[in-house]
Design a protein around this motif. Structure first.
Motif, PDB file in Angstrom:
ATOM      1  N   LEU A   1      46.567  30.914  69.955  1.00 45.80           N
ATOM      2  CA  LEU A   1      47.411  31.530  70.959  1.00 45.80           C
ATOM      3  C   LEU A   1      48.238  32.781  70.557  1.00 45.80           C
ATOM      4  CD1 LEU A   1      50.511  29.865  70.965  1.00 45.80           C
ATOM      5  CD2 LEU A   1      49.070  28.328  71.858  1.00 45.80           C
ATOM      6  N   GLY A   2      48.624  33.859  71.381  1.00 47.27           N
ATOM      7  CA  GLY A   2      49.859  34.556  70.909  1.00 47.27           C
ATOM      8  C   GLY A   2      49.230  35.685  70.332  1.00 47.27           C
ATOM      9  N   PHE A   3      47.948  36.044  70.134  1.00 46.53           N
ATOM     10  CA  PHE A   3      47.417  37.124  69.307  1.00 46.53           C
ATOM     11  C   PHE A   3      46.915  38.356  70.179  1.00 46.53           C
ATOM     12  CE2 PHE A   3      47.481  33.838  65.999  1.00 46.53           C
ATOM     13  CZ  PHE A   3      48.271  34.573  65.117  1.00 46.53           C
ATOM     14  N   GLY A   4      47.219  38.388  71.569  1.00 41.02           N
ATOM     15  CA  GLY A   4      46.735  39.206  72.560  1.00 41.02           C
ATOM     16  C   GLY A   4      45.242  38.933  72.631  1.00 41.02           C
TER      17      GLY A   4
ATOM     18  N   ILE B   1      46.200  34.397  75.594  1.00 37.16           N
ATOM     19  CA  ILE B   1      46.421  35.785  75.122  1.00 37.16           C
ATOM     20  C   ILE B   1      48.113  35.784  74.478  1.00 37.16           C
ATOM     21  CG2 ILE B   1      46.653  38.360  75.855  1.00 37.16           C
ATOM     22  CD1 ILE B   1      44.475  37.530  77.733  1.00 37.16           C
ATOM     23  N   SER B   2      48.772  35.144  75.425  1.00 36.29           N
ATOM     24  CA  SER B   2      50.251  35.128  75.148  1.00 36.29           C
ATOM     25  C   SER B   2      50.565  33.900  74.183  1.00 36.29           C
ATOM     26  CB  SER B   2      51.251  35.157  76.466  1.00 36.29           C
ATOM     27  OG  SER B   2      50.958  34.015  76.888  1.00 36.29           O
ATOM     28  N   ASN B   3      51.564  33.936  73.701  1.00 38.54           N
ATOM     29  CA  ASN B   3      52.225  32.659  72.842  1.00 38.54           C
ATOM     30  C   ASN B   3      52.899  31.888  74.125  1.00 38.54           C
ATOM     31  OD1 ASN B   3      53.619  30.781  71.658  1.00 38.54           O
ATOM     32  ND2 ASN B   3      54.640  32.017  70.057  1.00 38.54           N
ATOM     33  N   THR B   4      52.256  30.922  74.501  1.00 36.77           N
ATOM     34  CA  THR B   4      52.692  30.114  75.538  1.00 36.77           C
ATOM     35  C   THR B   4      54.100  29.308  75.173  1.00 36.77           C
ATOM     36  OG1 THR B   4      51.323  28.191  74.935  1.00 36.77           O
ATOM     37  CG2 THR B   4      50.379  29.834  76.655  1.00 36.77           C
ATOM     38  N   PHE B   5      54.174  29.159  73.945  1.00 36.84           N
ATOM     39  CA  PHE B   5      55.561  28.592  73.513  1.00 36.84           C
ATOM     40  C   PHE B   5      57.001  29.406  73.551  1.00 36.84           C
ATOM     41  CE2 PHE B   5      52.056  25.672  71.736  1.00 36.84           C
ATOM     42  CZ  PHE B   5      52.687  24.469  72.420  1.00 36.84           C
ATOM     43  N   SER B   6      56.499  30.895  73.808  1.00 40.32           N
ATOM     44  CA  SER B   6      57.652  31.623  73.814  1.00 40.32           C
ATOM     45  C   SER B   6      57.847  31.869  75.290  1.00 40.32           C
ATOM     46  CB  SER B   6      57.317  32.814  73.151  1.00 40.32           C
ATOM     47  OG  SER B   6      56.496  33.547  73.564  1.00 40.32           O
TER      48      SER B   6
ATOM     49  N   PRO C   1      51.152  44.091  82.347  1.00 38.12           N
ATOM     50  CA  PRO C   1      50.657  44.738  81.087  1.00 38.12           C
ATOM     51  C   PRO C   1      51.634  44.192  80.047  1.00 38.12           C
ATOM     52  CG  PRO C   1      51.449  46.347  82.778  1.00 38.12           C
ATOM     53  CD  PRO C   1      51.448  44.931  83.645  1.00 38.12           C
ATOM     54  N   GLU C   2      52.689  44.112  80.237  1.00 39.24           N
ATOM     55  CA  GLU C   2      53.805  43.952  79.178  1.00 39.24           C
ATOM     56  C   GLU C   2      53.722  42.506  78.348  1.00 39.24           C
ATOM     57  OE1 GLU C   2      55.524  42.129  82.658  1.00 39.24           O
ATOM     58  OE2 GLU C   2      54.529  43.988  82.345  1.00 39.24           O
ATOM     59  N   ILE C   3      52.898  41.749  79.018  1.00 40.04           N
ATOM     60  CA  ILE C   3      52.543  40.099  78.601  1.00 40.04           C
ATOM     61  C   ILE C   3      51.112  40.462  78.077  1.00 40.04           C
ATOM     62  CG2 ILE C   3      52.047  37.997  79.007  1.00 40.04           C
ATOM     63  CD1 ILE C   3      54.325  38.125  80.888  1.00 40.04           C
ATOM     64  N   TYR C   4      50.123  41.030  78.993  1.00 36.21           N
ATOM     65  CA  TYR C   4      48.670  40.929  78.834  1.00 36.21           C
ATOM     66  C   TYR C   4      48.105  42.229  78.367  1.00 36.21           C
ATOM     67  CZ  TYR C   4      49.499  36.277  81.446  1.00 36.21           C
ATOM     68  OH  TYR C   4      50.021  35.181  81.573  1.00 36.21           O
ATOM     69  N   GLY C   5      48.661  43.331  78.240  1.00 35.90           N
ATOM     70  CA  GLY C   5      48.278  44.438  77.717  1.00 35.90           C
ATOM     71  C   GLY C   5      47.480  45.383  79.042  1.00 35.90           C
ATOM     72  N   HIS C   6      47.032  46.259  78.558  1.00 41.04           N
ATOM     73  CA  HIS C   6      46.274  47.372  79.428  1.00 41.04           C
ATOM     74  C   HIS C   6      44.840  47.474  79.562  1.00 41.04           C
ATOM     75  CE1 HIS C   6      50.342  49.027  80.188  1.00 41.04           C
ATOM     76  NE2 HIS C   6      50.610  48.949  78.930  1.00 41.04           N
ATOM     77  N   GLN C   7      44.270  46.644  78.754  1.00 42.11           N
ATOM     78  CA  GLN C   7      42.671  46.638  78.822  1.00 42.11           C
ATOM     79  C   GLN C   7      42.152  45.656  79.760  1.00 42.11           C
ATOM     80  OE1 GLN C   7      41.048  45.953  74.944  1.00 42.11           O
ATOM     81  NE2 GLN C   7      39.486  47.305  75.257  1.00 42.11           N
ATOM     82  N   SER C   8      41.073  46.016  80.496  1.00 42.22           N
ATOM     83  CA  SER C   8      40.423  45.036  81.327  1.00 42.22           C
ATOM     84  C   SER C   8      39.632  43.965  80.394  1.00 42.22           C
ATOM     85  CB  SER C   8      39.723  45.610  82.195  1.00 42.22           C
ATOM     86  OG  SER C   8      38.346  46.253  81.512  1.00 42.22           O
ATOM     87  N   PHE C   9      39.407  42.963  80.625  1.00 44.68           N
ATOM     88  CA  PHE C   9      38.499  41.956  79.759  1.00 44.68           C
ATOM     89  C   PHE C   9      37.064  42.553  79.824  1.00 44.68           C
ATOM     90  CE2 PHE C   9      36.241  38.143  78.275  1.00 44.68           C
ATOM     91  CZ  PHE C   9      37.135  37.995  77.424  1.00 44.68           C
TER      92      PHE C   9
END
Length: 138
Positions: free
Chosen positions: A123-126, A99-104, A20-28
């Motif tokens: 990318l990178g905007f959750g 969802i994540s910034n793959t370059f980071s 959840p620290e990368i992808y959040g707490h909400q289900s798709f």
């Protein structure tokens, strides 16, 4: 009415539970319900699979009849020449989403076999990356 499909790859069925620290707490699924309310003039279909060949089959199935495809191939982005070839072979424009910034993240996530054949990459905007992709088709 525009007809779009969101196609999600491996492990995205675990959103809300997985890292959840990368992808959040909400289900798709919960997020998809919100997208459908937010974009009432867009028909949004959804497909998710953890299997590479099933993702390719779905791309080929919808790749000539939809107005747009929002594709988050997840880990297959960085490993699947087959998914990249499927995106190249279809007529429907594809927006690659992450969802994540793959370059980071890890260096192997910097390579995409999809990007060169996609209409665009977000990318990178959750989860908001999907909103932005829907807007790109208006």
């Amino acid at each position: 009415m525009k007809k779009l499909i969101i196609i999600n790859g491996p492990n995205l069925n675990l959103l809300g539970k997985r890292e959840p620290e990368i992808y959040g707490h909400q289900s798709f699924e919960d997020y998809l319900d919100l997208l459908k309310v937010k974009f009432p003039d867009v028909k949004i279909d959804y497909y998710q699979s953890n299997v590479e060949g099933e993702l390719i089959n779905k791309l080929q199935e919808v790749g000539f009849s939809y107005d747009g495809i929002i594709l988050n191939a997840a880990a297959y982005t960085h490993t699947s020449v087959g998914i990249g070839d499927a995106v190249k072979a279809i007529e429907t424009p594809v927006v690659e989403v992450h969802i994540s910034n793959t370059f980071s993240r890890e260096a192997y996530r910097h390579q995409s076999y999809i990007s060169s054949n996609a209409a665009g990459v977000i990318l990178g905007f959750g989860l908001m990356s999907y909103d932005l992709a829907i807007h790109s088709f208006s």
